[in-house]
Scaffold this motif. Structure first.
Motif, PDB file in Angstrom:
ATOM      1  N   ILE A   1     -42.157  18.555  45.700  1.00 34.56           N
ATOM      2  CA  ILE A   1     -41.113  18.873  46.669  1.00 34.56           C
ATOM      3  C   ILE A   1     -41.201  17.823  47.774  1.00 34.56           C
ATOM      4  N   THR A   2     -40.136  17.065  47.937  1.00 36.69           N
ATOM      5  CA  THR A   2     -40.124  16.016  48.950  1.00 36.69           C
ATOM      6  C   THR A   2     -38.924  16.214  49.854  1.00 36.69           C
ATOM      7  N   GLY A   3     -39.157  16.071  51.141  1.00 38.71           N
ATOM      8  CA  GLY A   3     -38.069  16.215  52.108  1.00 38.71           C
ATOM      9  C   GLY A   3     -38.349  15.365  53.327  1.00 38.71           C
ATOM     10  N   GLY A   4     -37.442  15.412  54.260  1.00 39.64           N
ATOM     11  CA  GLY A   4     -37.607  14.687  55.511  1.00 39.64           C
ATOM     12  C   GLY A   4     -38.538  15.443  56.443  1.00 39.64           C
ATOM     13  N   GLU A   5     -38.565  15.003  57.680  1.00 36.49           N
ATOM     14  CA  GLU A   5     -39.437  15.647  58.656  1.00 36.49           C
ATOM     15  C   GLU A   5     -39.019  17.078  58.963  1.00 36.49           C
ATOM     16  N   ASP A   6     -37.830  17.465  58.497  1.00 34.92           N
ATOM     17  CA  ASP A   6     -37.360  18.834  58.696  1.00 34.92           C
ATOM     18  C   ASP A   6     -37.788  19.768  57.554  1.00 34.92           C
ATOM     19  N   LEU A   7     -38.571  19.263  56.589  1.00 31.49           N
ATOM     20  CA  LEU A   7     -39.047  20.081  55.474  1.00 31.49           C
ATOM     21  C   LEU A   7     -39.940  21.198  56.007  1.00 31.49           C
TER      22      LEU A   7
ATOM     23  N   LYS B   1     -32.338  16.476  53.589  1.00 32.07           N
ATOM     24  CA  LYS B   1     -32.256  16.650  52.137  1.00 32.07           C
ATOM     25  C   LYS B   1     -33.600  17.118  51.601  1.00 32.07           C
ATOM     26  N   ILE B   2     -33.564  17.616  50.382  1.00 33.80           N
ATOM     27  CA  ILE B   2     -34.788  17.971  49.674  1.00 33.80           C
ATOM     28  C   ILE B   2     -34.646  17.484  48.241  1.00 33.80           C
ATOM     29  N   LYS B   3     -35.750  16.965  47.706  1.00 36.01           N
ATOM     30  CA  LYS B   3     -35.772  16.505  46.310  1.00 36.01           C
ATOM     31  C   LYS B   3     -36.884  17.260  45.598  1.00 36.01           C
ATOM     32  N   ILE B   4     -36.556  17.831  44.448  1.00 31.89           N
ATOM     33  CA  ILE B   4     -37.536  18.569  43.651  1.00 31.89           C
ATOM     34  C   ILE B   4     -37.624  17.929  42.274  1.00 31.89           C
ATOM     35  N   LEU B   5     -38.855  17.591  41.900  1.00 31.82           N
ATOM     36  CA  LEU B   5     -39.124  17.072  40.564  1.00 31.82           C
ATOM     37  C   LEU B   5     -39.980  18.106  39.851  1.00 31.82           C
ATOM     38  N   LEU B   6     -39.541  18.535  38.684  1.00 32.88           N
ATOM     39  CA  LEU B   6     -40.295  19.494  37.869  1.00 32.88           C
ATOM     40  C   LEU B   6     -40.796  18.769  36.630  1.00 32.88           C
ATOM     41  N   PHE B   7     -42.067  18.939  36.341  1.00 31.37           N
ATOM     42  CA  PHE B   7     -42.673  18.378  35.136  1.00 31.37           C
ATOM     43  C   PHE B   7     -43.317  19.542  34.407  1.00 31.37           C
ATOM     44  N   ALA B   8     -42.732  19.945  33.281  1.00 31.32           N
ATOM     45  CA  ALA B   8     -43.183  21.140  32.562  1.00 31.32           C
ATOM     46  C   ALA B   8     -43.763  20.769  31.205  1.00 31.32           C
ATOM     47  N   THR B   9     -44.864  21.433  30.837  1.00 30.90           N
ATOM     48  CA  THR B   9     -45.489  21.212  29.536  1.00 30.90           C
ATOM     49  C   THR B   9     -45.872  22.554  28.916  1.00 30.90           C
ATOM     50  N   GLY B  10     -46.357  22.456  27.678  1.00 30.97           N
ATOM     51  CA  GLY B  10     -46.764  23.673  26.982  1.00 30.97           C
ATOM     52  C   GLY B  10     -45.590  24.479  26.484  1.00 30.97           C
ATOM     53  N   ILE B  11     -44.463  23.812  26.300  1.00 27.71           N
ATOM     54  CA  ILE B  11     -43.259  24.492  25.810  1.00 27.71           C
ATOM     55  C   ILE B  11     -43.378  24.629  24.294  1.00 27.71           C
ATOM     56  N   PRO B  12     -43.296  25.837  23.778  1.00 28.52           N
ATOM     57  CA  PRO B  12     -43.450  26.036  22.336  1.00 28.52           C
ATOM     58  C   PRO B  12     -42.429  25.232  21.530  1.00 28.52           C
ATOM     59  N   SER B  13     -42.886  24.772  20.367  1.00 27.60           N
ATOM     60  CA  SER B  13     -41.982  24.060  19.464  1.00 27.60           C
ATOM     61  C   SER B  13     -42.306  24.460  18.035  1.00 27.60           C
ATOM     62  N   GLU B  14     -41.431  24.102  17.142  1.00 26.04           N
ATOM     63  CA  GLU B  14     -41.645  24.412  15.733  1.00 26.04           C
ATOM     64  C   GLU B  14     -42.801  23.613  15.148  1.00 26.04           C
ATOM     65  N   PHE B  15     -43.272  22.589  15.863  1.00 21.12           N
ATOM     66  CA  PHE B  15     -44.343  21.728  15.371  1.00 21.12           C
ATOM     67  C   PHE B  15     -45.720  22.125  15.900  1.00 21.12           C
ATOM     68  N   ASP B  16     -45.812  23.184  16.675  1.00 18.27           N
ATOM     69  CA  ASP B  16     -47.087  23.570  17.286  1.00 18.27           C
ATOM     70  C   ASP B  16     -48.219  23.764  16.278  1.00 18.27           C
ATOM     71  N   ASP B  17     -47.916  24.297  15.127  1.00 17.10           N
ATOM     72  CA  ASP B  17     -48.953  24.558  14.132  1.00 17.10           C
ATOM     73  C   ASP B  17     -48.948  23.536  13.005  1.00 17.10           C
ATOM     74  N   ALA B  18     -48.248  22.434  13.229  1.00 14.56           N
ATOM     75  CA  ALA B  18     -48.149  21.409  12.191  1.00 14.56           C
ATOM     76  C   ALA B  18     -49.509  20.742  11.981  1.00 14.56           C
ATOM     77  N   THR B  19     -49.752  20.358  10.754  1.00 13.68           N
ATOM     78  CA  THR B  19     -50.965  19.621  10.428  1.00 13.68           C
ATOM     79  C   THR B  19     -50.567  18.314   9.775  1.00 13.68           C
ATOM     80  N   THR B  20     -51.501  17.437   9.652  1.00 13.40           N
ATOM     81  CA  THR B  20     -51.223  16.150   9.028  1.00 13.40           C
ATOM     82  C   THR B  20     -52.319  15.837   8.023  1.00 13.40           C
TER      83      THR B  20
END
Length: 127
Positions: free
Chosen positions: A56-62, A97-116
């Motif tokens: 979360i980034t903003g000016g001095e008014d944050l 102004k305010i700027k929000i950056l979201l970085f999300a991980t651990g989102i389930p996928s159909e490949f979670d249990d894939a093996t090679t």
């Protein structure tokens, strides 16, 4: 372990989003958060993420309450069991102004249990 390493440690897909708002305080966090979580950069939903880094980034008014508001929005959107790590920053050029950056991980996928069958494959190594 750094905050980014904690977020990256969750298996599954990852995505990010950015939102910026110049609405009045009290409205701008929700507006920027919604832009970020519904980012056009990715078609992956952040809703089932296991971890999220919120910058979360903003000016001095944050306001500190704006960090709390962003954390509550994240809890409602991705769940109370997820790891949510906030980062707060000041950029004088973002006054009003305010700027929000979201970085999300651990989102389930159909490949979670894939093996090679590749003997050189390692879950912990990216070459």
């Amino acid at each position: 372990m750094s905050d980014l390493e904690k977020v990256m440690s969750k298996k599954g897909l990852g995505t990010f989003g950015v939102g910026v708002s110049d609405s009045p305080p009290g409205q701008r966090v929700e507006e920027a958060f919604e832009q970020a979580i519904n980012s056009p950069f990715s078609s992956i939903s952040m809703q089932d993420a296991k971890a999220m880094l919120i910058s979360i980034t903003g000016g001095e008014d944050l306001r500190m309450t704006e960090q709390t508001d962003a954390m509550e929005l994240a809890r409602r959107k991705i769940g109370r069991d997820a790891i949510i790590i906030p980062r707060l920053g000041i950029d004088k050029e973002l006054n009003g102004k305010i700027k929000i950056l979201l970085f999300a991980t651990g989102i389930p996928s159909e490949f979670d249990d894939a093996t090679t069958d590749d003997p050189n494959f390692s879950e912990n190594t990216i070459e």
